[in-house]
Design an enzyme around this catalytic site. Structure first.
Site, PDB file in Angstrom:
ATOM      1  N   CYS A  86       0.838  -1.201   0.000  1.00  0.00           N
ATOM      2  CA  CYS A  86       0.000   0.000   0.000  1.00  0.00           C
ATOM      3  C   CYS A  86       0.875   1.254   0.000  1.00  0.00           C
ATOM      4  O   CYS A  86       1.587   1.508  -0.946  1.00  0.00           O
ATOM      5  CB  CYS A  86      -0.962  -0.060   1.184  1.00  0.00           C
ATOM      6  SG  CYS A  86      -2.384   1.026   0.987  1.00  0.00           S
ATOM      7  N   HIS A 194      -3.385  -5.783   0.894  1.00  0.00           N
ATOM      8  CA  HIS A 194      -2.722  -6.020   2.181  1.00  0.00           C
ATOM      9  C   HIS A 194      -2.650  -7.500   2.546  1.00  0.00           C
ATOM     10  O   HIS A 194      -3.551  -7.995   3.230  1.00  0.00           O
ATOM     11  CB  HIS A 194      -3.492  -5.297   3.289  1.00  0.00           C
ATOM     12  CG  HIS A 194      -3.389  -3.810   3.223  1.00  0.00           C
ATOM     13  ND1 HIS A 194      -2.403  -3.115   3.878  1.00  0.00           N
ATOM     14  CD2 HIS A 194      -4.133  -2.888   2.568  1.00  0.00           C
ATOM     15  CE1 HIS A 194      -2.550  -1.812   3.646  1.00  0.00           C
ATOM     16  NE2 HIS A 194      -3.591  -1.646   2.847  1.00  0.00           N
ATOM     17  N   GLU A 196      -0.865  -8.739   4.792  1.00  0.00           N
ATOM     18  CA  GLU A 196      -0.706  -8.857   6.252  1.00  0.00           C
ATOM     19  C   GLU A 196      -2.051  -8.784   6.973  1.00  0.00           C
ATOM     20  O   GLU A 196      -2.137  -9.112   8.150  1.00  0.00           O
ATOM     21  CB  GLU A 196       0.257  -7.766   6.764  1.00  0.00           C
ATOM     22  CG  GLU A 196      -0.336  -6.374   6.962  1.00  0.00           C
ATOM     23  CD  GLU A 196      -0.509  -5.582   5.667  1.00  0.00           C
ATOM     24  OE1 GLU A 196      -0.335  -6.170   4.571  1.00  0.00           O
ATOM     25  OE2 GLU A 196      -0.837  -4.384   5.752  1.00  0.00           O
TER      26      GLU A 196
END
Lengths: 227, 83
Positions: A86, A194, A196
């Site tokens: 990002c 994302h 994560e």
């Protein structure tokens, strides 16, 4: 694996990244502040999402000149794995570690939702645990994710297999549906979605975990060779 | 002291999502004569006078103020009112 998670003023996915690395692959993780001078002691560098320096001027434009970035560029050029997610991707673009630039999303809205990505290649250190052509579910959360590059750059990205992830549907107007690209050497990956935030079923998907597992596997294998 | 006005715009040929949204809105308000709108940035930099002023400002633009992949810039130098 010693992992550095960079922290700029305005980073807000640094703890998510830390969590994914610690719980996901058992990495030895440390936060590294923007004022630090060196990341040489780490095995991999992670640039998290957020709004570094308030996204003033352009997303990532000011973070790219933070003291820590000089060492990040140096280590990246030596071949150390660097993942930018990002805002981290935007920083990598601004730093010139990856080609292209980000524009505002085509409908000008901040988009925050789960999307489907196609894994375009599984030959890089980031994607070896995926199947090429596989569809994965990972969330996006961005306002400036509309990837742009000129025709020549796009052709070379395609030719060198540098397009790693594409959106299954047009999410933000990105050229060729690009969601993530890597550098030619293959050790720097930037992506808007994302991974994560997709490491446990409880989060809605754990499809992002394989990315961290791929990196861990690469690190372990590279150690076997050198020791 | 000089005042430098830096204008940053998206390169020609790079789709400008903000510009097209503003154009659509102007059309909706009845301004049918509007052909195209582009949205950019105007940055005012106050600098001390020096021999390499223009070269230094060019450098500032290329390093930080503008992203040459998608943006063009131009600037004009104005005598600032003395403080």
């Amino acid at each position: 694996m010693k992992a550095a998670v960079l922290v700029f003023p305005g980073s807000n996915c640094d703890h998510d990244m830390y969590y994914a690395l610690e719980k996901g692959i058992g990495a030895d993780v440390e936060f590294v502040r923007h004022t630090e001078k060196s990341v040489a002691e780490y095995d991999a560098i992670f640039i998290p999402g957020g709004f570094s320096y308030g996204d003033y001027l352009r997303s990532g434009a000011i973070a790219r000149f933070a003291p820590v970035m000089e060492s990040v560029v140096e280590e990246a050029e030596k071949g150390k794995p660097v993942l930018g997610v990002c805002n981290g991707f935007q920083v990598l673009l601004e730093a010139g570690l990856l080609p292209g630039a980000m524009k505002r999303n085509k409908d000008l809205k901040f988009i925050c939702r789960q999307v489907e990505l196609r894994v375009e290649e599984n030959s890089s250190l980031f994607t070896q645990d995926y199947q090429a052509g596989e569809t994965i579910k990972v969330p996006v959360a961005h306002g400036d994710g509309n990837y742009y590059c000129d025709d020549e750059t796009l052709a070379s990205l395609k030719e060198n297999g540098q397009i790693v992830f594409t959106y299954e549907d047009d999410v933000n107007g990105s050229r060729a549906g690009i969601a993530g690209i890597r550098n030619q050497a293959g050790n720097v990956l930037g992506m808007m979605p994302h991974p994560e935030r997709a490491v446990e079923e409880l989060l809605g998907s754990k499809d992002g975990l394989a990315l961290f597992e791929s990196m861990y596997k690469h690190w372990r294998e590279s150690r076997v060779v050198t020791t | 002291m000089k005042k430098v006005h830096v204008y940053v715009t998206l390169k020609e040929g790079v789709l400008d999502p903000q510009g097209s949204a503003v154009a659509r809105s102007l059309h909706a308000l009845g301004y049918d004569e509007v052909q195209e709108v582009s949205v950019g940035k105007w940055i005012v930099v106050e600098v001390e006078e020096g021999p390499n002023l223009e070269a230094r400002v060019t450098e500032m633009c290329e390093k930080l103020l503008c992203n040459p992949v998608i943006e063009d810039y131009s600037f004009s130098v104005e005598e600032a009112v003395s403080s």
